[in-house]
Write a protein that holds these residues in place. Sequence first.
Motif, PDB file in Angstrom:
ATOM      1  N   SER A 190       0.194  -0.443  17.263  1.00 53.91           N
ATOM      2  CA  SER A 190       1.637  -0.510  17.096  1.00 53.91           C
ATOM      3  C   SER A 190       2.165   0.778  16.483  1.00 53.91           C
ATOM      4  N   THR A 191       3.423   0.738  16.067  1.00 52.40           N
ATOM      5  CA  THR A 191       4.066   1.848  15.371  1.00 52.40           C
ATOM      6  C   THR A 191       4.150   1.517  13.887  1.00 52.40           C
ATOM      7  N   ASP A 192       4.269   2.552  13.053  1.00 51.10           N
ATOM      8  CA  ASP A 192       4.393   2.318  11.617  1.00 51.10           C
ATOM      9  C   ASP A 192       5.581   1.418  11.292  1.00 51.10           C
TER      10      ASP A 192
ATOM     11  N   THR B 285       5.704   7.075  -4.928  1.00 51.00           N
ATOM     12  CA  THR B 285       5.701   5.876  -5.769  1.00 51.00           C
ATOM     13  C   THR B 285       5.400   4.613  -4.967  1.00 51.00           C
ATOM     14  N   ASP B 286       4.845   4.749  -3.776  1.00 53.32           N
ATOM     15  CA  ASP B 286       4.421   3.580  -2.999  1.00 53.32           C
ATOM     16  C   ASP B 286       3.228   2.902  -3.680  1.00 53.32           C
ATOM     17  N   LEU B 287       3.239   1.595  -3.720  1.00 55.16           N
ATOM     18  CA  LEU B 287       2.107   0.842  -4.259  1.00 55.16           C
ATOM     19  C   LEU B 287       0.959   0.855  -3.256  1.00 55.16           C
TER      20      LEU B 287
ATOM     21  N   ARG C  29       1.027   9.158   4.016  1.00 55.33           N
ATOM     22  CA  ARG C  29       0.910   8.511   2.715  1.00 55.33           C
ATOM     23  C   ARG C  29       0.003   7.291   2.765  1.00 55.33           C
ATOM     24  N   HIS C  30      -0.229   6.749   3.959  1.00 58.40           N
ATOM     25  CA  HIS C  30      -0.966   5.486   4.044  1.00 58.40           C
ATOM     26  C   HIS C  30      -2.105   5.487   5.064  1.00 58.40           C
ATOM     27  N   GLU C  31      -2.297   6.565   5.801  1.00 56.55           N
ATOM     28  CA  GLU C  31      -3.333   6.555   6.838  1.00 56.55           C
ATOM     29  C   GLU C  31      -4.720   6.282   6.262  1.00 56.55           C
ATOM     30  N   HIS C  32      -5.005   6.814   5.069  1.00 55.99           N
ATOM     31  CA  HIS C  32      -6.342   6.658   4.481  1.00 55.99           C
ATOM     32  C   HIS C  32      -6.682   5.201   4.158  1.00 55.99           C
ATOM     33  N   GLU C  33      -5.674   4.350   4.125  1.00 53.79           N
ATOM     34  CA  GLU C  33      -5.896   2.981   3.654  1.00 53.79           C
ATOM     35  C   GLU C  33      -6.567   2.076   4.683  1.00 53.79           C
TER      36      GLU C  33
ATOM     37  N   CYS D  16       6.232  -2.761   5.239  1.00 54.00           N
ATOM     38  CA  CYS D  16       6.252  -1.305   5.126  1.00 54.00           C
ATOM     39  C   CYS D  16       6.730  -0.934   3.735  1.00 54.00           C
ATOM     40  N   TRP D  17       6.686   0.351   3.442  1.00 48.95           N
ATOM     41  CA  TRP D  17       7.088   0.857   2.134  1.00 48.95           C
ATOM     42  C   TRP D  17       8.465   1.516   2.198  1.00 48.95           C
ATOM     43  N   GLY D  18       9.248   1.148   3.182  1.00 48.43           N
ATOM     44  CA  GLY D  18      10.563   1.752   3.363  1.00 48.43           C
ATOM     45  C   GLY D  18      10.499   2.886   4.359  1.00 48.43           C
ATOM     46  N   SER D  19      11.393   2.865   5.332  1.00 49.17           N
ATOM     47  CA  SER D  19      11.292   3.815   6.439  1.00 49.17           C
ATOM     48  C   SER D  19      12.076   5.094   6.209  1.00 49.17           C
ATOM     49  N   TRP D  20      12.719   5.235   5.044  1.00 49.77           N
ATOM     50  CA  TRP D  20      13.468   6.469   4.811  1.00 49.77           C
ATOM     51  C   TRP D  20      12.508   7.653   4.747  1.00 49.77           C
ATOM     52  N   HIS D  21      13.022   8.831   5.097  1.00 48.59           N
ATOM     53  CA  HIS D  21      12.195  10.039   5.095  1.00 48.59           C
ATOM     54  C   HIS D  21      12.231  10.646   3.692  1.00 48.59           C
TER      55      HIS D  21
END
Length: 404
Positions: free
Chosen positions: A370-372, A287-289, A314-318, A277-282
């Motif tokens: 699954s979950t994110d 700046t996610d790769l 931020r990542h659904e389109h991927e 994951c890209w970090g679960s903080w809200h």
Amino acid sequence: MRASTDRILTTQAGSLPRPDELIELNRSRAEGTIDEQRYQRGADKAVTELVERERNVGLDFVGDGEFGKSMSQRVDYGAWWSYSFQRLGGLELADASLFELTHDASRSGEEVVLTSFGNRRDRVRFAEAYADPSAGVDVSTSPMSFPVCRGPLKYVGHEAINADIARFKRALDANGLDEGFMTSIAPASCSRIGNEYYDSQEEFLYACADAMREEYKAIIDAGLILQLDDPAIAENWDQINPEPSVEDYRRFTMRRVEALNHAIRGLPKDRIRFHLCWGSWHGPHTTDLPMRDLVDILLSIDVRAYSFEAGNVRHEHEWKIWQDVALPDDKLLLPGVVSHATNVIEHPELVADRIVRFAECVGRERVVASTDCGLGGRVHPQLAWAKLEALAQGAELASRRLWP
């Protein structure tokens, strides 16, 4: 780990909301105000009830919710990581805050060096929002001290992991289940602390790999599925300031994947899954790769299944990259189709749409919904369980479309 042979199977990414009673037990245990037997009885009850609830909500692959990784408050983004501080010998607490941790460039020997958590590029870019409690982003600047390695690393968590395993297996038995997964921190994330003992970051990284291998083996030897948690593979990108080149970051990251593959060498890969994951903080996460820059690195990890964020905005389109990426025949995808990043409960039809997209890319048999990320400590418990209900309902709808 089973494939979705006649319907879409479901799971979750690890952490689930701790009941208030367990949080209080953790707090009292840390303060030394309750005896160990009382704690163990309470923890046993909590895990057994959790597994029953996972089964009843419709999850096929259940976990122990990471209940053995102590949380003394409801909101806690770091228990998946901080639990390892007590399971590794050779560490000492430093005086400074985690947000002041600066890695020693002289010991790195790499093109890039991690900065402190407080100097992440996302935090710098949106400093006003992060500093404003009313903004709704993660504003934590916890004063918690962080550990520094000042001696040879060794695994000292045998009693703790054995207790976690025994508790979870009792819960599985009580609920008539014979399969479940437990999480453990991977070397790249484990090594994101100070190092004053090893001559280089690579030496320290492999010391983490060798030490944590004992926990990996304990979980697998107990007949459970091992999930390796390693946000660092993607999340480190944001913790390098100034921004490195993608090529330098990929080299930096592949060294960490090689250490992980070293740690799981010889272990049955069909019993191991990996979580990225890209970090679960809200936060904004601008700046996610991109996943496209990581996907081949992800697939080089020698495991059966890959869990990753795919449901947040931020990542659904991927999901589209899987139209072009050839997933090896023996691999499974565990995309997140409900997210920790919003309090909005996903509609089951949307969940089904997300599942079907992946199934059309890689094959229906190789998708497990699954979950994110873990939901525990990130969204309110009532909302977390509503999201798991939507996950199961969406998987049922997707199965009707995919197995007409």
